[in-house]
Design an enzyme around this catalytic site. Structure first.
Site, mmCIF file in Angstrom:
data_model
loop_
_atom_site.group_PDB
_atom_site.id
_atom_site.type_symbol
_atom_site.label_atom_id
_atom_site.label_comp_id
_atom_site.label_asym_id
_atom_site.label_seq_id
_atom_site.Cartn_x
_atom_site.Cartn_y
_atom_site.Cartn_z
ATOM 1 N N CYS A 1 0.823 -1.213 0.000
ATOM 2 C CA CYS A 1 0.000 0.000 0.000
ATOM 3 C C CYS A 1 0.855 1.261 0.000
ATOM 4 C CB CYS A 1 -0.938 0.015 1.192
ATOM 5 S SG CYS A 1 -2.180 -1.265 1.088
ATOM 6 N N HIS A 2 1.749 1.363 0.959
ATOM 7 C CA HIS A 2 2.506 2.603 1.069
ATOM 8 C C HIS A 2 4.002 2.371 1.228
ATOM 9 C CE1 HIS A 2 -1.638 3.299 2.461
ATOM 10 N NE2 HIS A 2 -1.558 4.253 1.565
ATOM 11 N N GLY A 3 4.436 1.133 0.922
ATOM 12 C CA GLY A 3 5.865 0.877 0.786
ATOM 13 C C GLY A 3 6.666 0.681 2.056
#
Lengths: 174, 421
Positions: A138-140
């Site tokens: 999702c956001h690394g």
């Protein structure tokens, strides 16, 4: 009506302090009533008993080879069970972790079994497995083989669920 | 018929209401098509409510049945596909119309005195519509539905101290589950009616301050014309154009705004490789992602939506009218618009490499533009005065200042009298 009575009546109506006091009391009682009445409704939105009864789950460790991981469900959440290789254990005990440093020994009950809640501590996505840990799509955010966050927006390490080894090959989570 | 109406009029102000607020309602004669989007938004809301009610007759708000019931609507229910596509396309149309409506307000300075309450009630409406759209998106119970809800409800975990308990309370479960789906359905059905009520407030405010207009100047009575037939026709014409575009998407591109991933049933153990919110949330999502800290990101995203509320305070220029007569503000407006599009693009792509930097730059620019607005407005006023204002404009500013001073004096006097008492 006598003069005395008239004075009394004027006082009753025009006594502003008395009126303010009554207004305040009414307001407080009404407010407390609203708060009290809203509690059952607010509380009803919390997990119900049947949801709470899912609090523990059992997981078998049979068939997980070193270096492999398994995902089981606990309270509807994924739990990663990773059987670590000797190499991984060595690397993890040597590393202090990243953003949220914690010794590897404090994160496991037996060094070859890592049990962590498989939800990214950022916004709750399920990280995917890579050879050197987990990566959240999702956001690394990146986690190592001890579930410790290395970089990315996640504020803390993967959560450790409460669990017990009930036998050599079985754990109870919760 | 006449008798019936006069019978009603003796008990309820029907004729006078229709006359004052509808047929003979004074409307600036110079309204452009940019003034069509308010009534369009109202039409879209009605479309959403009607299609939504009919969908609810076939939909099942149960985690084990929801996905199948949507497929049942698509395949088995007579015209179910049409009603669902109208509803899903309607959500997109709603945001498109609302964003254009907001852009109009920003460009023409319609948020300025005396229309601050129009702007703020509009802000509340935007928040309510966002909440409704978000909750509705969970209902098909596909992968994107599920993980979108998971991520957004997790945002509340950033609240200090109460975070974890708050998230569990919102979901009614430890993760997004059956309890979450059922309550989202209940609220998704409820909030549109609250929106209806809020629109009434928005309209009462409108009918008290009247419409702004492209000149940005408060018009004299002679410059107003009755709403009917001039603007009923104009609104209807705009509606026809809207319906042509809307129908194109409903009938030919219904899946353009539905992620393919959402045709896979929700799986709590597997997050899609790339999760994206619906297009209308993308700029805000990009801002959330640009801050490498959970609480900071959540705060930045919240402020990015709420910051519009400050516009009447940030923009205190004395120059009347919107961007048309304000060259600095016009540049600011277009930079802001392009920047929002850039943020939308960044939000749609995976957070990698150059895009991370671009997202952070755009986020800084987004807030920076609001921050420089007060100084820019001052500078612009000075610059315009140096260049020389037209005497008409100068007179207008003078009269506006005089009105303001009079209002202030009247207020002081009233206060003084009260104190004497």
């Amino acid at each position: 009506m006598t003069d005395d009575n008239k004075g009394l009546e004027d006082n009753l109506v025009d006594d502003p302090e008395r009126r303010d006091f009554l207004n305040t009391v009414t307001g407080v009682v009404a407010g407390a009533g609203v708060v009290a009445a809203s509690w059952p409704f607010i509380s009803s939105m919390n997990p119900s008993s049947d949801v709470l009864s899912k609090a523990t789950s059992e997981a078998s460790l049979v068939g997980i080879n070193p270096g492999e991981s398994k995902t089981v469900e606990w309270q509807g959440k994924p739990v990663f069970i990773l059987r670590r290789t000797d190499d991984q254990i060595r690397n993890m005990s040597a590393s202090p972790g990243g953003k949220d440093p914690q010794a590897d020994a404090d994160r496991v009950k037996k060094p070859d079994w890592l049990v962590v809640v498989g939800l990214c501590t950022h916004l709750g996505c399920v990280p995917s497995r890579s050879s050197d840990g987990w990566f959240c799509p999702c956001h690394g955010s990146k986690y190592d083989n001890s579930g410790r966050v290395l970089h990315g927006p996640a504020p803390s390490n993967l959560m450790l669920p409460p669990y017990e080894f009930v036998s050599e090959n079985k754990i109870v989570i919760g | 018929m006449k008798n019936i109406i006069s019978w009603i009029d003796r008990r309820f102000p029907l004729t006078s209401f229709v006359k004052n607020e509808l047929t003979e309602y004074p409307t600036p004669r110079n309204l452009s098509f940019w003034w069509n989007f308010g009534s369009l938004a109202g039409v879209v809301l009605v479309i959403q409510i009607i299609t939504g009610v009919f969908l609810a007759m076939h939909y099942k708000a149960d985690a084990s049945l929801a996905f199948d019931s949507v497929e049942h609507i698509m395949r088995d229910v007579n015209y179910g596909w049409l009603i669902r596509y109208m509803h899903s396309t309607g959500a997109t149309a709603f945001f498109a119309v609302i964003f254009l409506h907001m852009a109009r307000t920003l460009y023409y300075g319609s948020y300025r005195s005396p229309r601050e309450l129009m702007w703020w009630t509009g802000q509340i409406l935007l928040l309510l519509i966002m909440a409704t759209a978000f909750m509705g998106y969970l209902l098909p119970w596909g992968q994107m539905s599920y993980w979108g809800a998971q991520v957004i409800t997790s945002l509340f975990g950033a609240v200090p101290f109460l975070g974890d308990e708050l998230v569990i309370w919102l979901r009614g479960d430890f993760t997004v589950g059956d309890a979450t789906l059922t309550r989202f359905f209940a609220l998704h059905y409820l909030v549109p009616f609250i929106i209806m009520a809020m629109i009434m407030v928005h309209l009462v405010a409108l009918h008290s301050v009247k419409s702004s207009n492209p000149s940005g100047i408060n018009l004299a009575d002679k410059d107003n014309i009755p709403f009917h037939p001039y603007f009923t026709t104009k609104d209807l014409f705009g509606l026809c154009i809207f319906l042509v575009i809307y129908s194109y998407f409903v009938f030919f591109q219904p899946n353009m705004f539905i992620e393919a991933e959402n045709y896979i049933p929700a799986d709590p153990l597997q997050t899609p490789i790339h999760i994206v919110p619906e297009w209308y949330f993308l700029p805000f999502y990009a801002i959330l992602r640009s801050i490498p800290d959970l609480l900071g990101g959540v705060i930045a995203m919240t402020i990015s939506v709420l910051i519009f509320t400050l516009m009447p305070f940030l923009d205190r220029t004395k120059i009347p009218g919107g961007a048309v007569y304000r060259p600095f503000y016009r540049v600011l407006f277009y930079v802001f618009l392009i920047n929002v599009l850039v943020l939308g693009y960044v939000g749609a792509k995976p957070p990698e490499g150059f895009l991370v930097i671009l997202g952070q730059f755009s986020t800084a620019l987004y807030f920076g533009l609001f921050a420089i607005l007060p100084f820019l407005a001052k500078k612009e006023e000075l610059w315009l005065r140096k260049k020389g204002l037209s005497p008409e404009l100068e007179a207008l500013i003078q009269s506006e200042e005089k009105h303001k001073a009079e209002r202030l004096a009247a207020k002081r006097k009233a206060k003084g009298q009260q104190n004497e008492k």
